[in-house]
Design a protein around this motif. Sequence first.
Motif, short mmCIF file in Angstrom:
data_model
loop_
_atom_site.label_atom_id
_atom_site.label_comp_id
_atom_site.label_asym_id
_atom_site.label_seq_id
_atom_site.Cartn_x
_atom_site.Cartn_y
_atom_site.Cartn_z
N LEU A 156 0.87 -1.18 0.00
CA LEU A 156 0.00 0.00 0.00
C LEU A 156 0.90 1.23 0.00
O LEU A 156 1.84 1.31 0.81
CB LEU A 156 -0.90 0.03 1.24
CG LEU A 156 -1.70 1.32 1.38
CD1 LEU A 156 -3.00 1.24 0.60
CD2 LEU A 156 -1.99 1.63 2.84
N GLN A 157 0.63 2.17 -0.89
CA GLN A 157 1.40 3.40 -0.93
C GLN A 157 0.51 4.57 -0.53
O GLN A 157 -0.56 4.77 -1.12
CB GLN A 157 1.97 3.62 -2.34
CG GLN A 157 2.93 4.79 -2.43
CD GLN A 157 3.53 4.98 -3.81
OE1 GLN A 157 3.48 6.08 -4.37
NE2 GLN A 157 4.09 3.91 -4.36
N VAL A 158 0.94 5.33 0.48
CA VAL A 158 0.17 6.47 0.97
C VAL A 158 1.12 7.58 1.42
O VAL A 158 2.30 7.36 1.63
CB VAL A 158 -0.74 6.09 2.17
CG1 VAL A 158 -1.94 5.28 1.73
CG2 VAL A 158 0.05 5.36 3.25
N GLU A 159 0.56 8.77 1.58
CA GLU A 159 1.31 9.88 2.15
C GLU A 159 1.70 9.53 3.60
O GLU A 159 0.85 9.14 4.39
CB GLU A 159 0.46 11.15 2.14
CG GLU A 159 1.15 12.36 2.76
CD GLU A 159 0.27 13.61 2.79
OE1 GLU A 159 0.70 14.62 3.37
OE2 GLU A 159 -0.86 13.57 2.24
N TYR A 160 2.96 9.67 3.91
CA TYR A 160 3.41 9.36 5.27
C TYR A 160 4.72 10.10 5.54
O TYR A 160 5.67 10.02 4.75
CB TYR A 160 3.62 7.85 5.43
CG TYR A 160 3.88 7.38 6.83
CD1 TYR A 160 3.36 8.06 7.94
CD2 TYR A 160 4.64 6.24 7.07
CE1 TYR A 160 3.59 7.62 9.23
CE2 TYR A 160 4.88 5.78 8.36
CZ TYR A 160 4.36 6.48 9.44
OH TYR A 160 4.59 6.04 10.72
N HIS A 161 4.72 10.83 6.64
CA HIS A 161 5.88 11.64 7.04
C HIS A 161 5.75 11.96 8.52
O HIS A 161 4.75 11.57 9.15
CB HIS A 161 5.95 12.92 6.18
CG HIS A 161 4.65 13.64 6.03
ND1 HIS A 161 4.02 14.29 7.08
CD2 HIS A 161 3.83 13.79 4.95
CE1 HIS A 161 2.89 14.82 6.65
NE2 HIS A 161 2.74 14.53 5.37
N PRO A 162 6.71 12.65 9.13
CA PRO A 162 6.67 12.86 10.58
C PRO A 162 5.51 13.72 11.08
O PRO A 162 5.30 13.80 12.29
CB PRO A 162 8.01 13.57 10.87
CG PRO A 162 8.91 13.10 9.79
CD PRO A 162 8.04 13.02 8.58
N PHE A 163 4.74 14.32 10.17
CA PHE A 163 3.63 15.18 10.60
C PHE A 163 2.27 14.55 10.34
O PHE A 163 1.23 15.21 10.45
CB PHE A 163 3.71 16.53 9.86
CG PHE A 163 5.11 17.09 9.82
CD1 PHE A 163 5.77 17.45 10.99
CD2 PHE A 163 5.79 17.24 8.62
CE1 PHE A 163 7.06 17.95 10.97
CE2 PHE A 163 7.09 17.73 8.58
CZ PHE A 163 7.73 18.09 9.75
N LEU A 164 2.25 13.28 9.95
CA LEU A 164 0.98 12.60 9.64
C LEU A 164 1.05 11.17 10.17
O LEU A 164 1.94 10.41 9.78
CB LEU A 164 0.74 12.58 8.13
CG LEU A 164 -0.55 11.89 7.67
CD1 LEU A 164 -1.78 12.64 8.15
CD2 LEU A 164 -0.56 11.74 6.15
N THR A 165 0.11 10.82 11.01
CA THR A 165 0.10 9.45 11.53
C THR A 165 -0.48 8.49 10.49
O THR A 165 -1.40 8.85 9.74
CB THR A 165 -0.70 9.34 12.83
OG1 THR A 165 -0.57 7.99 13.33
CG2 THR A 165 -2.18 9.63 12.63
#
Length: 274
Positions: A156-165
């Motif tokens: 699964l590919q999704v937006e993910y970075h230190p500001f989004l759980t």
Amino acid sequence: METIGTQGVAIPRLGFGTFRMPGADARPAVESAIALGYRHIDTAAMYENEAAVGAAIAASGIAREAFFVTTKVWHDQLAPDALARAFDASLRRLGLDHVDLYMVHWPARGMDMAATLEAMTALREKGLTRAIGVCNFNLPMTRRAVEEIGAPIACLQVEYHPFLTQAPMLAYLRGKGIPLTAYAPLAQGRAADDPTLAALGRRRGASAAQMAIAWLLDQPGVAVIPKAARPESQQANLDALGIRLDERDRAAIAALPKDQRFVRPPFAPEWDAA
């Protein structure tokens, strides 16, 4: 390069993203990335750079088997016949006889998910793609694809970075043995300017952006595909592989806001659906 095994393929944990590198502009960037050691290359029909990605791979002289190539079908091509045509066009532009991962780029409202995933599974069974996956599915969609339809979802590919759980999604995927690939891992450049990440990086001679990538790589089952046009940035992202976070790093990053979603097209699904 460490890899994640899933559905018979091995995904390199750090890949090279090519979003917003349209046309021929992508080729020198991809060639540079390959020269530096990237082998996981992520593209999509919508990026309009598949031909450039394929040309860079061909020009490298490196065996096709050394690469992990991902491309994606756009959300207006999800009916089985349209999807088959879209896949053929992507393969032709890439100049390859198969891809390693073929993904639904975005879900479409009213899509026949079962028919779409069956068409993608048929491509896998023919050896045209080694694995299939989905991008930008929310948790109910992912659960339906995996449990009700029984599709062999490799990633699964999704937006993910230190500001989004992505904690609920990660918990589900780990229970199913499915990796998550983080796109926009630098929050579209915002991570590079974050004072908390910068302060953590200064302790070890690293940049804020490198700390963001290292935080994602610190998590089991997570692959990361940062985009970088300049060779220096490409190398800096590779160097993040050598950063080992400690509990102070993890606690400081955990305290950052985790509700900042920056990719919000009008056709996105309801992200908070449970």
